[in-house]
Design a protein around this motif. Structure first.
Motif, PDB file in Angstrom:
ATOM      1  N   HIS A 658       0.825  -1.212   0.000  1.00  9.31           N
ATOM      2  CA  HIS A 658       0.000   0.000   0.000  1.00  9.31           C
ATOM      3  C   HIS A 658       0.857   1.259   0.000  1.00  9.31           C
ATOM      4  O   HIS A 658       0.447   2.292  -0.553  1.00  9.31           O
ATOM      5  N   SER A 662       0.665   3.881  -3.102  1.00  8.74           N
ATOM      6  CA  SER A 662       0.296   5.272  -2.849  1.00  8.74           C
ATOM      7  C   SER A 662       1.107   6.256  -3.666  1.00  8.74           C
ATOM      8  O   SER A 662       0.741   7.430  -3.789  1.00  8.74           O
ATOM      9  N   ASN A 669      -6.449   3.176  -3.859  1.00 14.17           N
ATOM     10  CA  ASN A 669      -6.030   2.048  -3.026  1.00 14.17           C
ATOM     11  C   ASN A 669      -6.944   1.875  -1.823  1.00 14.17           C
ATOM     12  O   ASN A 669      -7.110   2.811  -1.024  1.00 14.17           O
ATOM     13  N   ASP A 671      -8.176  -0.836   1.429  1.00 14.03           N
ATOM     14  CA  ASP A 671      -7.860  -1.975   2.296  1.00 14.03           C
ATOM     15  C   ASP A 671      -9.105  -2.327   3.094  1.00 14.03           C
ATOM     16  O   ASP A 671      -9.176  -2.076   4.302  1.00 14.03           O
ATOM     17  N   SER A 780      -9.395   3.368   3.330  1.00 17.77           N
ATOM     18  CA  SER A 780      -8.341   3.827   2.414  1.00 17.77           C
ATOM     19  C   SER A 780      -7.540   4.965   3.030  1.00 17.77           C
ATOM     20  O   SER A 780      -7.994   6.113   3.060  1.00 17.77           O
TER      21      SER A 780
END
Length: 894
Positions: A658, A662, A669, A671, A780
Motif C-alpha cells: 500500500h 500510494s 487504493n 484496504d 483507504s
C-alpha cells in the motif's frame, strides 16, 4: 561420417532403423564430400538439406542460425509499390526535423535523442507508407509499439502531416506550459497520438505479445473482430537484454500469434557502446527466436552488397561476415578503405582476391552505409513476408547504422546516444546529403530551421493519400467511449447483508461478488479474470467449469478431474486468463484488457488477483505503465498483510504494497475490512471507470485469507467507505461491560484485517480498564491523503477546504491510535491532518514464519498490544495513571 570411437549414445540410437544399409550410404556420402571437397562443403550441404526439410514441412529440429546474410535475396524481393523518390523526400524531411527539434531543445538543457531514429527512419517510414493500418477504417487498426528513443522522428512525421505545430516541436520536453511534447511515447501526456508507453525498456515487447494474444482472446470470445489488427513492436537490439523482452517468446509461438511482428533495429549499439562487442547480436537473436518457434527474417545488407556476394564463389565472404565480432564491424563503419582492405579482406587469400576487383568507392559504400534497414525495398520485402507468414509470429532483424545521415561525428560512435545536437556546419552537410531545399540564409540567426515542403506540396499530398488508403493517421489513439450499464443491485446484496454466523474471508467475498457479476446479462461477458496460476489458492476454482480457462486450442485432452463438480475446463472462448507462474505476463494481460476501451472500442472489466507480496513489489513498473496507458480495472492483492499468511514466511509477508501503491497517482487504493465494504467499493469503481463520465484510474484492493464473520452494512456509511473512513461503532454499542459515561476516551482506527484486533482491544479496554473506545474503519489511507492534499492545493489558490479526515474526526474525544497489518508509514500518511493526538502501530521490519497470533504479538499489533499502546497515550495526557501501562504489560505477558 564414421562414428567416433567412444562416442556417447544419442537419441538416434534408440530409434528403430528399418534400412541400416540406406543409412550407411547417406553417412558414406557425407564422408566422401568431406574428404573430396572439405568439411566446409559438407557443412553447407547439411545446412541446405535441413533448410529444404524445414521448407517441406518435415518434422525436424530447426537450424537455430543461418548465414550472416539476408533471408530474402535481392532476386526474390517483391515489386515495390510506392514512389521511391517521393518517399525518400518525405523521409529526408522527417530526418531533418527530428534532428532540428532535439538540437533546438538542447539550448534549454532538455536533451533528446537523435541517433536512434536516424538509424530506424526507413523501418518506420516504410510501415507508415504501406503497412500500418489506421483507426478510421473498419476495425481497430494496427497497434504500434514505437521504440521510445525514436519519438523525435514520429513527432517530425506528425509535423509534416499537420497534426503537430512548429511551436509544439519547439516545446519538446517542455510540457508544463500546456503546449509541449513529452519526451517519449506517453499516452497520459499526449493521448491523441500515443497508444503505448514503451521507454521503460523491455515492457514494450512483453506488452506487445500479450496485446496480440488479447486481440485473439476478443476474437475467440466473439466480442470484437480483430482479424485485421496487427501488432508491430519496434525494439532496439540492446533492449533485448531486458529479461521482459524475451520472457513471453514461447507464449507467442505456442499460441501461433501470426498477428504479431517484432522489428528489431540492429544498429549493434546500446546506450554506452556495442551490444555484443566480442560476439554477434544478430546471430544470437536469431537463435533465440528460432529456438522459441518464431519465424525469423534477417535484413542485413543493402543492395550495394549484391556485387560482393555474386563474386563470393567460395563462400569466403560469408564465412568472414559470420566470424567478425560486432565491435569490429562498427569500427569498419568509421575507418577508411585502406583499413578495411587490410583488416577485413586481408584475413585470407580468397578475400584478398575478391577485394582486388572492388573499387574503393564500392567498399566504402558497403561498409559505411549499405544496410538492409536503410533501403525501403528490403524493408518492404521483410514486412510483406512477415504478414504473409502464417502459424507463428515473425521477428525482423534489420541491420542499420546508428546515427545514419547525421555525419561522421555521429555515425557508429559509441557516445552517439548521449550526443544531443549537431553544429550548423553539420546540419548543412546533412542538408546536402539529403538534398533538402533549405538555403544558407535560413541559418542566419545561428539557429537551425525547421523544414516543411508546404501543406499542399506533393510530399504532403502523397503522405496523406497513403495514410487515407491505410485507414487514417498513425500512430493515433482514438477513444470511442462506451458507457457500461450498472450491474443489478442483486449482485451486491449478499455481501451487504453479511454472512450471518458463517465465517468468510474477504478474499472469498470478492470472488463471490465477481462470480455473481459475471452472470450479469449486460456486462457479465466483459469481466476478465486474470490469475498467475494460483486460482485455487484464492478460491476461484468454482469459475473453471462455468467461465472456462482461455486457450486458443480449446481442450484437446480429457482433464483428470472431469468427473468432479469444479473440473479444470479449458475452452477457446474461455473467460479466465490463467497465465501460469508469471506475474509479469499476467500484468501485461491486465494492461491489454484495461485499455481495450481505447484500443478496440470495447470496454472490458479485468481483475487481476495475486499474492499481494508479488504485485507492487515485483511488477510496479508495469503498474506505472498501466497508469501511463490510462488503464481501468481492479488489481487485487490477496492474502494481504504481513501477518495473515505467516506460515509462508518472510518472502510472502507483504507489509508495504500500500505504501508503494500510494506513489501512483492513478491508483485508488483500498484496504477493506468487511465484505460489504468490498461491495460498495467495487460498485462505485464500476461507475467511476465505466460509467457516463469515466475516469482514467484503476483500483488496488487488498483482501485477506482470514475467515471471519462478516457483519451486515450499517446505515449511512457508504460515503465514509468510499472516502476512506467511517465510525463502525462506539463503546456504547458494546453489549457487555460498557465503560462509565465519564471514562477516558480513545479513538481506535484500523484497516483490513486489523479491524478485528481493535474490536477485541475495544472490549478489553472497557472491561479491564474502564476506557471508552470508538472503532473506525479506515478503508483507504491513500484516499484520505489524496483528499487532504487536494485541500492543501486549494488553499494555495485561496480556497478554504477542510480535509474529509479532519471533518470525520471532528468532535471525537481522546487520542487516535491507528493500527494496520502494514508498516506504520501507511496509516501515518494522514497524521498531519488529524487534529487529535495521533500515533500508530504497524508491522515494520521483515516478516517471519509463525502462527497469526505469534506474528501479531511479535510485531506488537495484537489486541493486548493495542490496549497497552492506548493506555500509554492516555497516560501521557494524564487521563489514566502511568502505573496502568506497566500493569497492563504484566497482565497480558508483554
Amino acid at each position: 561420417m564414421s562414428d567416433p570411437v567412444g562416442k556417447l549414445p544419442s537419441e538416434l540410437d534408440q530409434l528403430p532403423d528399418r534400412d541400416t544399409e540406406e543409412t550407411a550410404e547417406w553417412a558414406a556420402s557425407l564422408d566422401a564430400v568431406a574428404k573430396a571437397a572439405g568439411t566446409r562443403r559438407a557443412e553447407y550441404l547439411l545446412r541446405r538439406t535441413l533448410q529444404h526439410a524445414e521448407a517441406a514441412g518435415l518434422a525436424l529440429p530447426k537450424l537455430l542460425e543461418t548465414d550472416y546474410v539476408n533471408t530474402i535475396p535481392t532476386a526474390a524481393e517483391p515489386e515495390f509499390p510506392g514512389d521511391e523518390e517521393m518517399e525518400a523526400r518525405i523521409t529526408a524531411w522527417n530526418r531533418w526535423n527530428a534532428a532540428a527539434m532535439v538540437t533546438r531543445g538542447s539550448k534549454y538543457g532538455v536533451g533528446g535523442h537523435i541517433a536512434t531514429f536516424a538509424s530506424a527512419a526507413w523501418l518506420y517510414e516504410t510501415g507508415f507508407q504501406h503497412f500500418f493500418r489506421g483507426k478510421e477504417a473498419d476495425g481497430s487498426g494496427d497497434q504500434l509499439y514505437i521504440q521510445g528513443h525514436a519519438s523525435p522522428g514520429i513527432y517530425a512525421r506528425a509535423f509534416l502531416d499537420g497534426r503537430i505545430s512548429e511551436q509544439q516541436l519547439d516545446n519538446f520536453r517542455q510540457e508544463s506550459g500546456g503546449n509541449g511534447l513529452p519526451s517519449y511515447p506517453h499516452p497520459r501526456r499526449l493521448p491523441w497520438l500515443w497508444e503505448f508507453p514503451t521507454v521503460s525498456m523491455g515492457l514494450g515487447p512483453l506488452s506487445a505479445i500479450y496485446q496480440a494474444r488479447f486481440n485473439r482472446y476478443l476474437q475467440n470470445r466473439s466480442i470484437k473482430d480483430t482479424a485485421n489488427s496487427h501488432v508491430w513492436a519496434f525494439l532496439g537490439d540492446g533492449e533485448m537484454d531486458e529479461p521482459e523482452s524475451t520472457a513471453a517468446l514461447a507464449l507467442a509461438s505456442r499460441e501461433q500469434l501470426d498477428n504479431l511482428t517484432f522489428v528489431i533495429n540492429c544498429n549493434l549499439q546500446r546506450l554506452d557502446g556495442p551490444v555484443r562487442a566480442n560476439f554477434r547480436v544478430v546471430q544470437e537473436l536469431e537463435a533465440q527466436f528460432r529456438g522459441a518457434g518464431w519465424n525469423v527474417i534477417k535484413s542485413l545488407w543493402g543492395s550495394a552488397w549484391d556485387e560482393l556476394f555474386q563474386l563470393d564463389t567460395t563462400g569466403a565472404l560469408v564465412r568472414r561476415l559470420r566470424e567478425v565480432p560486432d565491435a569490429q564491424f562498427q569500427t569498419y563503419a568509421t575507418r577508411d578503405v585502406a583499413y578495411i582492405r587490410q583488416h577485413f579482406f586481408g584475413a585470407n587469400a580468397e578475400l584478398v582476391q575478391l577485394a582486388g576487383v572492388l573499387s574503393d568507392a564500392k567498399i566504402a559504400e558497403c561498409f559505411h552505409s549499405s544496410r538492409g534497414g536503410h533501403e525501403p525495398r528490403k524493408v518492404y520485402a521483410a514486412y510483406k513476408a512477415a504478414l504473409e507468414h502464417k502459424g507463428a509470429p515473425t521477428v525482423i532483424l534489420a541491420q542499420t547504422v546508428k546515427g545514419y545521415t547525421l555525419g561522421a561525428g555521429f555515425e557508429s560512435k559509441n557516445a552517439n546516444h548521449q550526443m544531443k545536437k549537431l553544429t550548423i556546419d553539420e546540419f548543412k552537410d546533412m542538408r546536402d546529403l539529403l538534398g533538402l531545399p533549405i538555403p544558407d540564409s535560413a541559418f542566419a540567426d545561428g539557429q537551425v530551421p525547421y523544414g516543411h515542403p508546404g501543406a499542399n506540396s506533393p510530399e504532403v499530398q502523397y503522405l496523406n493519400e497513403r495514410r487515407a488508403a491505410l485507414g487514417g493517421p498513425a500512430p493515433a489513439r482514438k477513444v470511442r467511449q462506451v458507457a457500461l450499464p450498472a450491474p443489478a443491485d442483486r449482485s451486491f446484496a449478499p455481501l451487504l447483508k453479511g454472512s450471518g454466523k458463517q465465517e468468510m474471508a474477504t478474499t472469498m467475498a470478492f470472488v463471490r461478488l465477481v462470480k455473481d457479476l459475471m452472470r450479469d446479462k449486460e456486462t457479465g461477458k466483459r469481466w476478465v479474470p486474470i490469475v498467475p496460476d494460483e486460482a485455487r489458492t484464492f478460491g476461484m476454482e468454482s469459475l473453471f467449469p462455468s467461465a472456462g480457462i482461455y486457450s486458443p486450442l480449446g481442450q484437446t485432452y480429457e482433464p483428470v478431474d472431469r468427473d468432479q463438480l469444479m473440473y479444470y475446463k479449458e475452452a477457446k472462448d474461455g473467460q479466465i486468463l490463467n497465465e501460469g507462474i508469471t506475474e509479469a505476463g499476467a500484468m501485461a494481460d491486465f494492461i491489454a484488457a484495461c485499455t481495450s476501451y481505447a484500443t478496440h472500442g470495447e470496454p472490458m472489466i479485468p481483475f487481476y488477483i495475486f499474492y499481494s507480496m508479488f504485485g507492487w513489489q515485483r511488477t510496479a513498473d508495469q503498474m506505472w505503465q498501466l497508469a501511463d496507458q490510462l488503464g481501468k480495472g481492479f488489481i487485487v492483492g490477496a492474502t494481504a498483510g504481513r501477518t495473515t499468511l505467516t506460515g509462508e514466511g518472510l518472502q510472502h509477508a507483504d507489509g508495504h504494497s500500500h505504501l508503494i501503491a500510494s506513489t501512483n497517482p492513478a491508483s485508488l487504493n483500498y484496504d477493506p475490512a468487511f465484505a460489504y465494504e468490498i461491495a460498495v467499493i467495487v460498485k462505485d469503481g464500476l461507475r467511476r471507470m465505466y460509467g457516463e463520465t469515466p475516469e482514467d484510474v484503476f483500483y488496488y484492493l487488498t483482501v485477506y485469507n482470514e475467515p471471519k464473520v462478516q457483519p451486515a452494512m450499517p446505515e449511512g456509511v457508504e460515503e465514509g467507505i468510499l472516502k476512506g473512513l467511517y465510525r463502525f461503532n462506539t463503546a456504547a454499542d458494546l453489549a457487555e461491560a460498557a465503560p462509565a459515561a465519564d471514562a477516558p476516551k480513545v479513538q481506535l482506527m484500523a484497516s483490513g484485517t486489523a479491524i478485528h484486533w481493535i474490536l477485541e482491544a475495544q472490549k478489553l479496554l472497557a472491561a479491564d480498564w474502564n476506557v471508552s473506545a470508538d472503532v473506525w474503519s479506515a478503508t483507504s489511507w491513500g484516499e484520505l491523503r489524496r483528499d487532504a492534499l487536494e485541500c492543501d492545493e486549494a488553499l494555495l489558490r485561496g480556497e478554504v477546504r477542510t480535509p474529509y479526515v479532519t471533518r470525520a474526526l471532528e468532535g471525537a474525544q481522546g487520542p487516535v491510535l491507528a493500527v494496520s497489518d502494514w508498516m506504520r508509514q501507511v496509516p501515518d500518511q494522514i497524521s498531519q491532518w488529524v487534529e487529535q493526538d495521533y500515533t500508530s502501530l504497524g508491522t515494520d521490519g521483515f516478516g517471519l514464519s509463525d502462527t497469526r497470533e505469534g506474528a501479531r504479538r511479535h510485531f506488537g499489533v495484537d489486541a493486548q498490544s493495542i490496549v497497552v499502546a492506548a493506555l500509554a497515550q492516555l497516560a501521557r495526557r494524564g487521563e489514566v495513571p502511568a502505573s496502568a501501562v506497566k500493569e497492563a504489560r504484566e497482565r497480558y505477558g508483554l
